[in-house]
Design a protein around this motif. Sequence first.
Motif, PDB file in Angstrom:
ATOM      1  N   ASN A  93       1.082  -1.137  -0.294  1.00  0.00           N
ATOM      2  CA  ASN A  93       0.213   0.062  -0.047  1.00  0.00           C
ATOM      3  C   ASN A  93       0.924   1.354   0.004  1.00  0.00           C
ATOM      4  O   ASN A  93       1.004   2.365  -0.804  1.00  0.00           O
ATOM      5  CB  ASN A  93      -0.665  -0.251   1.274  1.00  0.00           C
ATOM      6  CG  ASN A  93      -2.197  -0.916   1.358  1.00  0.00           C
ATOM      7  OD1 ASN A  93      -3.153  -0.139   1.063  1.00  0.00           O
ATOM      8  ND2 ASN A  93      -1.846  -2.556   1.294  1.00  0.00           N
TER       9      ASN A  93
ATOM     10  N   SER B 227       0.516   2.832  -3.312  1.00  0.00           N
ATOM     11  CA  SER B 227      -0.956   3.687  -3.997  1.00  0.00           C
ATOM     12  C   SER B 227      -0.062   5.176  -3.789  1.00  0.00           C
ATOM     13  O   SER B 227      -0.790   4.945  -5.352  1.00  0.00           O
ATOM     14  CB  SER B 227      -1.463   5.095  -2.145  1.00  0.00           C
ATOM     15  OG  SER B 227      -1.456   3.707  -0.714  1.00  0.00           O
TER      16      SER B 227
ATOM     17  N   GLY C 282      -9.189  -0.855   3.134  1.00  0.00           N
ATOM     18  CA  GLY C 282      -8.077  -1.077   1.979  1.00  0.00           C
ATOM     19  C   GLY C 282      -8.672  -1.038  -0.140  1.00  0.00           C
ATOM     20  O   GLY C 282      -7.938   0.296  -0.635  1.00  0.00           O
TER      21      GLY C 282
ATOM     22  N   THR D  95      -3.354   8.170   0.546  1.00  0.00           N
ATOM     23  CA  THR D  95      -3.166   7.074   1.149  1.00  0.00           C
ATOM     24  C   THR D  95      -2.253   6.283   1.094  1.00  0.00           C
ATOM     25  O   THR D  95      -2.475   4.845   2.704  1.00  0.00           O
ATOM     26  CB  THR D  95      -4.029   6.592  -0.412  1.00  0.00           C
ATOM     27  OG1 THR D  95      -5.726   6.938  -0.480  1.00  0.00           O
ATOM     28  CG2 THR D  95      -4.299   4.185  -0.098  1.00  0.00           C
TER      29      THR D  95
ATOM     30  N   TYR E 168      -0.220   2.903   6.218  1.00  0.00           N
ATOM     31  CA  TYR E 168      -0.094   2.097   6.209  1.00  0.00           C
ATOM     32  C   TYR E 168       1.746   1.691   5.965  1.00  0.00           C
ATOM     33  O   TYR E 168       2.697   0.997   6.343  1.00  0.00           O
ATOM     34  CB  TYR E 168      -0.333   1.845   4.161  1.00  0.00           C
ATOM     35  CG  TYR E 168      -1.299   1.033   4.088  1.00  0.00           C
ATOM     36  CD1 TYR E 168      -1.857  -0.388   4.215  1.00  0.00           C
ATOM     37  CD2 TYR E 168      -1.792   2.226   3.734  1.00  0.00           C
ATOM     38  CE1 TYR E 168      -3.037  -0.468   4.608  1.00  0.00           C
ATOM     39  CE2 TYR E 168      -2.914   1.604   3.132  1.00  0.00           C
ATOM     40  CZ  TYR E 168      -3.653   0.411   3.383  1.00  0.00           C
ATOM     41  OH  TYR E 168      -4.931   0.215   3.995  1.00  0.00           O
TER      42      TYR E 168
END
Length: 434
Positions: free
Chosen positions: A162, A166, A270, A291, A295
Amino acid sequence: MDMKTPFAARAEVNEDALMKRVLRHIIPFVFICYVVSYLDRINVGFAALTMNRDLGLSPAEFGLGAGLFFLGYFIFEIPSNLAMHKFGARVWIARIMISWGVISMATAFVVGPKSFALSRFLLGLAEAGFTPGIYLYFTKWFPGAWRGKATAAFLVGIPVANMLGSPISGALMELHGLAGLKGWQVLLLIEALPAVVLGVLCLYLLPDGPMQARWLTQQERSWLEDKLASEQKTLTQKHGDKLRDAFTNWRVFVLALINFCGIIGSLGIGLWLPQIVKEFGLRAGQVGLVTAIPYAVGAVSMLLWARLANRSARRLPYVVSAMMIAALALATSAFLAAPVAKMLAITLTVSAILSFQATFWAIPSSFLTGRAAAGGLALIVSIGNLGGFVGPSMIGFIRQATNSFTVPLLSVAGALLIGACAMLLLGDPSRASR
């Protein structure tokens, strides 16, 4: 050294040095594979920023289609893991990765709700068995506490996928028009290619067990094989090692329920997080950067949490408290409108869910062995992965009905709370008899 050499004669092997070397050889490659696999699961969340409009997908249709991946995963999970137990990790994981890479690329050419749903279902069938297969693979390499360290290091792939994926996904989305493709098509095609390449590399870089590892001496191979055999013999005497031993052990089903609740939170958030962040008024590239924040924090927190759990005589409090924190933080985020405050609460939620996952998976592997491990781990993962169907679908249907993320987030928080209570009531299975 001959395999018949007494175990005592092999005591000169430095366990700490040996196992650190095994970690260095095994973990990096499977970690990269997991990053790619997880990215291929969730990148559809970024694709949805424009794909939903292009394909005419409603929130409910997107949530259902995205979740169908996990229904396919559920159907083929146990057969896939048993096949790996029979054919070996090298061949079977290669098969999994190559097939999921090809199907993930094909998803770039779906034309509507039905073809989108079908491609996601087929992707789940292709990838089924990968995660429990890796957990099973670890039982053939890592004894005792070392398995917990390996699992935690492996699961860092979730936040890394992620964290790196992302911003990359956001950037790829802005390549609209490249080779005549839409941005979401570019994203799906480019991010699927590594799976095929890694699948081929599996055939050359992934030994099935210590006896096939050329980077170990014969003495080290024999010592490690004996160590694992001794541990698994103890587990077999206490919990059994047959497939039926897993399917008749009620604790396996409770762990599956707990994993189900955890994945409702993990995948529910997610897959929808890019669209939650999009409501802050950001463009695709900015959505990718924002985003990634939860993470990045989660990658650090899960490693620290796992280290604390591994040092403790009791792992259970760490598993329960992580899930409880996730539930409370997510419920709080549902009532926050300010972007910074909402992201802080979501960051805490994601960090806590990742910390739960980093500590949870050492529990089933602490009492399952042999075919019981192959079937039991697959059962826990497959039932748990139904949470990946329920979570995104539930959020999609509720959001479409309420035109808000408040009630969907509260519903997911409730699932996490149920999981925490179930884990508390179950206790530590490795300390109990059947």
